[in-house]
Design an enzyme around this catalytic site. Structure first.
Site, PDB file in Angstrom:
ATOM      1  N   PRO A 265     -33.925 -24.222 -20.983  1.00 18.10           N
ATOM      2  CA  PRO A 265     -34.764 -23.028 -20.871  1.00 18.10           C
ATOM      3  C   PRO A 265     -35.696 -22.841 -22.078  1.00 18.10           C
ATOM      4  O   PRO A 265     -35.501 -23.473 -23.119  1.00 18.10           O
ATOM      5  CB  PRO A 265     -33.752 -21.879 -20.804  1.00 18.10           C
ATOM      6  CG  PRO A 265     -32.448 -22.502 -20.469  1.00 18.10           C
ATOM      7  CD  PRO A 265     -32.506 -23.900 -21.012  1.00 18.10           C
TER       8      PRO A 265
ATOM      9  N   GLY B  23     -37.159 -21.724 -25.427  1.00 17.92           N
ATOM     10  CA  GLY B  23     -36.510 -21.348 -26.675  1.00 17.92           C
ATOM     11  C   GLY B  23     -35.259 -22.156 -26.996  1.00 17.92           C
ATOM     12  O   GLY B  23     -34.615 -21.908 -28.023  1.00 17.92           O
ATOM     13  N   ALA B  24     -34.925 -23.125 -26.164  1.00 15.06           N
ATOM     14  CA  ALA B  24     -33.712 -23.918 -26.407  1.00 15.06           C
ATOM     15  C   ALA B  24     -33.887 -24.927 -27.536  1.00 15.06           C
ATOM     16  O   ALA B  24     -32.904 -25.346 -28.146  1.00 15.06           O
ATOM     17  CB  ALA B  24     -33.279 -24.637 -25.126  1.00 15.06           C
ATOM     18  N   GLY B  25     -35.135 -25.324 -27.812  1.00 12.83           N
ATOM     19  CA  GLY B  25     -35.380 -26.282 -28.890  1.00 12.83           C
ATOM     20  C   GLY B  25     -35.937 -27.616 -28.430  1.00 12.83           C
ATOM     21  O   GLY B  25     -35.903 -28.587 -29.182  1.00 12.83           O
ATOM     22  N   LYS B  26     -36.493 -27.666 -27.223  1.00 14.19           N
ATOM     23  CA  LYS B  26     -37.023 -28.925 -26.680  1.00 14.19           C
ATOM     24  C   LYS B  26     -38.201 -29.439 -27.509  1.00 14.19           C
ATOM     25  O   LYS B  26     -38.254 -30.616 -27.853  1.00 14.19           O
ATOM     26  CB  LYS B  26     -37.478 -28.745 -25.223  1.00 14.19           C
ATOM     27  CG  LYS B  26     -36.372 -28.391 -24.257  1.00 14.19           C
ATOM     28  CD  LYS B  26     -36.893 -28.216 -22.837  1.00 14.19           C
ATOM     29  CE  LYS B  26     -37.908 -27.102 -22.699  1.00 14.19           C
ATOM     30  NZ  LYS B  26     -37.446 -25.753 -23.080  1.00 14.19           N
ATOM     31  N   THR B  27     -39.148 -28.582 -27.803  1.00 12.47           N
ATOM     32  CA  THR B  27     -40.353 -29.010 -28.528  1.00 12.47           C
ATOM     33  C   THR B  27     -40.003 -29.489 -29.927  1.00 12.47           C
ATOM     34  O   THR B  27     -40.497 -30.530 -30.379  1.00 12.47           O
ATOM     35  CB  THR B  27     -41.379 -27.864 -28.588  1.00 12.47           C
ATOM     36  OG1 THR B  27     -41.731 -27.492 -27.255  1.00 12.47           O
ATOM     37  CG2 THR B  27     -42.637 -28.284 -29.342  1.00 12.47           C
TER      38      THR B  27
ATOM     39  N   SER C  90     -38.111 -27.993 -16.514  1.00 12.92           N
ATOM     40  CA  SER C  90     -37.627 -28.678 -15.307  1.00 12.92           C
ATOM     41  C   SER C  90     -36.329 -28.047 -14.797  1.00 12.92           C
ATOM     42  O   SER C  90     -35.260 -28.660 -14.913  1.00 12.92           O
ATOM     43  CB  SER C  90     -37.493 -30.182 -15.535  1.00 12.92           C
ATOM     44  OG  SER C  90     -36.757 -30.507 -16.686  1.00 12.92           O
TER      45      SER C  90
END
Length: 178
Positions: A15, A17-21, A88
């Site tokens: 989701p 804000g989870a830290g993907k970027t 996704s």
């Protein structure tokens, strides 16, 4: 620059804000330092560039995901490591990506809701809490957690550097990296 005979895709899901970027940028930097060709396919950037008017219905999200899947497939086929940073939210789309691309590492980037609300890099959770938006993925909108990702990282407990090492180790274990 090292050439891989066949590239692979690292698919970061989770989701907002989870830290993907953060993980995508650090992972790309590390893999480039190791001498590999890498491209980040950031869902937000692609959406803003190619079709800024596209909405967020399930159909629109699936279409957007399929475009990113195609781009990742082309990059992987040509020896590039594609790092996809994309919410996704639907398992079926991620499974389609896995089958379509081939060499694939699904990374579930997890952070508890309270942490994501505190980070709120785009101000989306604040808007959702005020009732200004509805259906925020992972808040009051659907997010289907991965059932068997190759890697799960908890960005509230791990540093980005620790997450990078876990993902690279999995790539080695799967034979994608020497």
């Amino acid at each position: 620059m090292k050439n891989l005979e066949k590239g692979f895709t690292i698919w970061l899901t989770g989701p907002s804000g989870a830290g993907k970027t953060t993980l995508a940028v650090k992972l790309a930097r590390k893999l480039r330092e190791m001498g590999y060709r890498v491209e980040i396919l950031d869902g937000d950037t692609i959406r803003k560039t190619l079709y800024p008017e596209l909405g967020f219905s399930k159909e629109a999200r699936e279409m957007h995901n399929r475009v990113v899947i195609h781009m990742a497939k082309l990059l992987s086929r040509n020896g590039v490591i594609a790092i996809v940073s994309l919410i996704s939210p639907y398992r079926a789309v991620r499974e389609y990506a896995r089958k379509e691309i081939g060499n694939f590492i699904e990374v579930y980037v997890y952070a508890p809701l309270e942490v994501r609300i505190q980070r709120d890099p785009k101000g989306l959770y604040a808007k959702a809490l005020r009732g200004e938006i509805k259906g925020l993925t992972g808040y009051d909108g659907v997010y289907e957690e991965p059932e068997n990702p190759e890697v799960k990282v908890d960005s509230s407990k791990m540093t980005p550097e620790e997450e990078v090492e876990v993902v690279i180790e999995k790539a080695r274990e799967l034979g994608y990296l020497p």
